[in-house]
Write an enzyme that holds these catalytic residues in place. Structure first.
Site: not given
Ligand code: SAH
Length: 449
Positions: A72, A78, A81, A158, A281, A310, A331, A379, A406
Site C-alpha cells: 500500500c 496511514c 494497517c 484502501c 461486526q 452487550y 444492550e 461481548d 476485541c
Molecule cells: N454482541 C454484539 C455487539 C458487541 S459490541 C455483536 O457481536 O455484534 C459491544 C456492544 O455493547 C455494543 O453494541 C455497545 O453498544 C454495547 N454497550 C456498550 N456499553 C454498554 C453497556 N454499559 N451496557 C450494555 N451494552 C453496552
C-alpha cells in the site's frame, strides 16, 4: 546511556500490541515501528525517556521472519494497517502471542490456548468505513487519519474496504463540492461535512450512506437521485448532525433522507437489520466463524436459558436461538435493541427477549428477580465489563460464561476476576477479525467449578 540521534546496530526480538518491534540497547527497551521480529538493523534513536526509548529504522541489514514489501502506497503514513510489511502467517503469530501475553501477564492465568483462527481474506474484508473529510488545495477530499493525529491523508483506495466504496467516493466528492459543501475543520470548529460513513451488507450487498455533519447539509444535497441511479445498491441515505467538539463521530440523532433507515444483511443465516447507530461486526465472514465457535463452546443441549450481555443487534444470541429454550439480550443503544427485536421477529424467533439499558444495571435487576441463566455471553466494548456486571454474573452462577472481546487486555483482566470466583478458564482462542491491523478478537470459555 542511549543518546538521541545516535545510531545503534541491533535485532528486533519482540512486538508490542501497537505493532512496534522491540529491541534492547544498553539494557533499555527501544520501540521501532514497522519492523519485524528477527530484523537485524541500524536504529536511529529519536526519543529517550526514563525507562524506554523510541527509534526508527536507519538501515535494514537482514530481514526478519516473514518480511514482505508493503503493497500500500500510504502504509507508512496511514494509521490503519500496521502489519503490511510482514506476511499473514507472521501477523497471526504476533497476534496469537498478544493474546497469550495478555492472559499470562495481566490475568496471571495459564489457560489452554487453541490455535488462532486467521481470516480467509486479508484484504477488502471491512463492511464499514467512516472517512474524515478535509479541504486540500481547494479540493474536497477524504481519506484516513495519519498515525496518532487527525491530519487527513487523502486516499480512498484502501485495501481493507470494499472496492465499491471508492467508486462511490469518486462520484460523491466532486458532487459535494459542486453543491458547495465545505469540509469541517477541527481546529476552528467551522465547516460542514465531518465524515462520510458507508456500510455494506456482506451477503446482501445493500449499502448505507450517512453524512456526518457539523450543521445540516441535507437541503444542499441535490444529487441524491442521480447517486442512487448510479449505485442502486445504496438503499439508505441519512444525515447525522454532530455539532460538538468531540472525537465521537456520530451525532445523537440520524435523519433519514431517502430510502430506508437500515440495511439488511444475513449473519449465521439470520436476516439482520442494521441501523447506522447499531454496532455490527466489521468483518462479517469472520464474525460468523466467531459466533460458530461461541456456539460450539456453549455445547447447547436445547433447554438452556442464555443471557447475552452487550448484545448489539442480537446477532450472537439469535444465532443460538434455535438450539436453546430462551434467550435474553441486553444492550444500551436503543436503536440496536429495536434492531434486535425486529431481527427476532423477522427470523420467526419467538423465544428471545431484549432489554435496553446498561449491562450492569440490568443484570443486577435480573439477579434480584432470581434469573438463573445456564449460559452467559459477554461481548463488551474495548474497556471491558464493569464490576456490577461481573458481580451480578458471578452471583447468577451460570454453568458457563463465554466472553468475547476485541481487547485481550481487558478480557484477561475480567477473566481473572471470574477465575477468583468459582470459574475455571477452560480455553481461550484468538480470532483475527481485523487482518493487517494490530487488533485481534479473543473468545474465552469459563465453566463453574
Ligand atoms: N454482541 C454484539 C455487539 C458487541 S459490541 C455483536 O457481536 O455484534 C459491544 C456492544 O455493547 C455494543 O453494541 C455497545 O453498544 C454495547 N454497550 C456498550 N456499553 C454498554 C453497556 N454499559 N451496557 C450494555 N451494552 C453496552
Amino acid at each position: 546511556m542511549l543518546q538521541k540521534n545516535e545510531i545503534y546496530e541491533t535485532e528486533i526480538t519482540g512486538m508490542t500490541t501497537e505493532g512496534s518491534g522491540v529491541c534492547k540497547i544498553d539494557s533499555m527497551a527501544v520501540f521501532v515501528p514497522m519492523t519485524a521480529i528477527g530484523d537485524k538493523l541500524k536504529v536511529k534513536i529519536v526519543k529517550v525517556l526514563k525507562n524506554y526509548a523510541f527509534g526508527i529504522i536507519d538501515e535494514l541489514l537482514k530481514f526478519g521472519t516473514g518480511r514482505v514489501t508493503p503493497d500500500c502506497p500510504v502504509f507508512r503514513q496511514c494509521g490503519g494497517c500496521v502489519f503490511r510489511h510482514v506476511d499473514y502467517q507472521t501477523e497471526l503469530q504476533y497476534k496469537s502471542q498478544f493474546v497469550k501475553d495478555a492472559f499470562s501477564r495481566i490475568g496471571k492465568l495459564n489457560p489452554v490456548f487453541e490455535p488462532i483462527l486467521g481470516g480467509e481474506n486479508r484484504n477488502f474484508y471491512r463492511n464499514k468505513a467512516q472517512y474524515p473529510v478535509a479541504m486540500k488545495d481547494n479540493k474536497l477530499v477524504c481519506g484516513f487519519y495519519a498515525k496518532h493525529s487527525h491530519r487527513v491523508i487523502a486516499f480512498q483506495d484502501c485495501y481493507l474496504h470494499p472496492p465499491i466504496f471508492q467508486e462511490i467516493l469518486n462520484y460523491l466528492l466532486p458532487a459535494l463540492q459542486k453543491a458547495n459543501i465545505s469540509a469541517y475543520d477541527e481546529l476552528s470548529h467551522t465547516g460542514e461535512l465531518r465524515h462520510i460513513y458507508l456500510r455494506k451488507g456482506y451477503h446482501s450487498g445493500e449499502i448505507m450512506l450517512c453524512f456526518i455533519t457539523r450543521k445540516s447539509i441535507h437541503k444542499k444535497l441535490n444529487f441524491l437521485l442521480d447517486l442512487q441511479n448510479k449505485f442502486p445498491d445504496i438503499v439508505s441515505i441519512s444525515e447525522s448532525v454532530n455539532s460538538e467538539k468531540t472525537n465521537v463521530i456520530m451525532g445523537k440523532k440520524v435523519k433519514l433522507l431517502t430510502g430506508k433507515n437500515f440495511i439488511i444483511d444475513t449473519m449465521c443465516e439470520n436476516q439482520i437489520k442494521i441501523s447506522p447507530q447499531s454496532f455490527y461486526q466489521v468483518n462479517t465472514a469472520q464474525a460468523e466463524q466467531l459466533y460458530q465457535i461461541a456456539k460450539h463452546y456453549a455445547d447447547l443441549q436445547g433447554n438452556e436459558l442464555v443471557l447475552d450481555l452487550y448484545c448489539g443487534a442480537g446477532t450472537i444470541g439469535l444465532s443460538m436461538a434455535d438450539s436453546i429454550k430462551k434467550l435474553i439480550g441486553v444492550e444500551v443503544i436503543p436503536e440496536a435493541v429495536e434492531n434486535a427485536k425486529e431481527n427476532a421477529r423477522q427470523n420467526k424467533i419467538f423465544n428471545a427477549e431484549f432489554y435496553c439499558g446498561d449491562a450492569g444495571m440490568i443484570s443486577k435487576k435480573l439477579l434480584e428477580q432470581k434469573l438463573s441463566p445456564d449460559i452467559v455471553i459477554l461481548d463488551p466494548p474495548r474497556k471491558g465489563c464493569d464490576s456490577m456486571t461481573i458481580q451480578s454474573v458471578i452471583n447468577m452462577q451460570p454453568d458457563k460464561i463465554i466472553m468475547i472481546s476485541c481487547n485481550p487486555a481487558t478480557c484477561a483482566r475480567d477473566s481473572a476476576i471470574f477465575a477468583e470466583n468459582h470459574y475455571m478458564i477452560e480455553k481461550v482462542k484468538a480470532v483475527d477479525l481485523f487482518p493487517s491491523t494490530t487488533h485481534v478478537e479473543c473468545i474465552v470459555l469459563m465453566s463453574r467449578k
